[in-house]
Write an enzyme that holds these catalytic residues in place. Structure first.
Site, PDB file in Angstrom:
ATOM      1  N   ASP A   1     -26.667  -1.614 -10.684  1.00 48.20           N
ATOM      2  CA  ASP A   1     -26.145  -1.716 -12.049  1.00 48.20           C
ATOM      3  C   ASP A   1     -27.318  -1.646 -13.016  1.00 48.20           C
ATOM      4  O   ASP A   1     -28.265  -2.428 -12.895  1.00 48.20           O
ATOM      5  CB  ASP A   1     -25.392  -3.034 -12.235  1.00 48.20           C
TER       6      ASP A   1
ATOM      7  N   ASP B   1     -10.326  -3.885 -12.333  1.00 50.72           N
ATOM      8  CA  ASP B   1     -11.184  -5.009 -12.686  1.00 50.72           C
ATOM      9  C   ASP B   1     -10.290  -6.150 -13.148  1.00 50.72           C
ATOM     10  O   ASP B   1      -9.476  -5.970 -14.065  1.00 50.72           O
ATOM     11  CB  ASP B   1     -12.146  -4.622 -13.815  1.00 50.72           C
TER      12      ASP B   1
END
Length: 240
Positions: A132, A13
């Site tokens: 998500d 990330d």
């Protein structure tokens, strides 16, 4: 659904040029710093990773992903890369694939059935829908807001629209090392699509639990950076 193999994808990330892990997806709450993302990509590839999971956090928060980031990481790794973070148009997905991504993940845009239908027609199995979830609802806009849609319902819609793969993340557990959200996974797996699980994995036992639940793979980030286990150990667990 028969899972023929189980894969472990190291997560990279990227925020402000650094490989980081965030607590619960909150920009102001980095928990680990993995340093130079290109060096980390090369390291994971050298340690045996078959595929990388790349998230452009700046793109996720701004809605403007960077194809040059995909190009650089893919070149540094030399292995397939799936990328997410702000991919909300067909043109952005096309740009990421042209830059070297093997798969592109879409989250916010997936709430539009019209968009998903067009994306499936155009990109096929290069498209991954990111489910998500925060507080039982699908999170959008870089996880800063929640919709009224439940994860199971979104998974069923995706199956009906021809999506071939889901990435399911418990936002609250992401970066937490608190263990995977198995009830969440059990909510989406009945849709019949291959599922990659993300969020909270902290041990080899967690990997086995996700595998045994029926997922096709797991995303591992914080556990690798924190030294909870090595990538070699994770890959051995996946096939053992």
């Amino acid at each position: 659904m028969l899972i023929r193999s189980f894969d472990v994808l190291p997560a990279i990330d990227i925020l402000d040029g650094r490989a980081v892990r965030l607590s619960g997806g909150k920009r102001e709450a980095p928990t680990l710093d993995g340093g130079d993302p290109l060096r980390l990509a090369g390291r994971y590839a050298a340690e045996g990773a078959r595929r990388l999971h790349l998230v452009d956090l700046d793109g996720a928060f701004s809605g403007v992903p960077r194809p040059e980031l995909v190009r650089d990481v893919a070149a540094a790794a030399g292995i397939p890369v799936q990328v997410g973070g702000g991919y909300r148009t067909l043109e952005a997905i096309e740009a990421a694939l042209a830059a070297g991504a093997q798969r592109v993940m879409v989250g916010t845009a997936a709430l539009s059935a019209t968009f998903v239908r067009r994306a499936v027609e155009r990109f096929g199995d290069a498209l991954v829908v990111a489910v998500d979830v925060r507080d039982g609802r699908v999170a959008v806009d870089g996880w800063t807001h929640t919709s009224e849609l439940g994860p199971g319902e979104l998974a069923r819609r995706c199956a009906e629209l021809g999506v071939v793969r889901l990435l399911v993340t418990s936002a609250a557990r992401d970066g937490s090392l608190a263990g995977p959200d198995l009830p969440l996974l059990r909510e989406v797996l009945p849709a019949g699509l291959p599922v990659l699980a993300a969020g909270g994995i902290a041990s080899l036992a967690d990997l086995r639990a996700v595998r045994d639940a029926g997922c096709e793979g797991a995303i591992v980030g914080s556990a690798l950076l924190a030294g909870r286990f090595t990538l070699a150990e994770a890959l051995a667990t996946a096939t053992g």
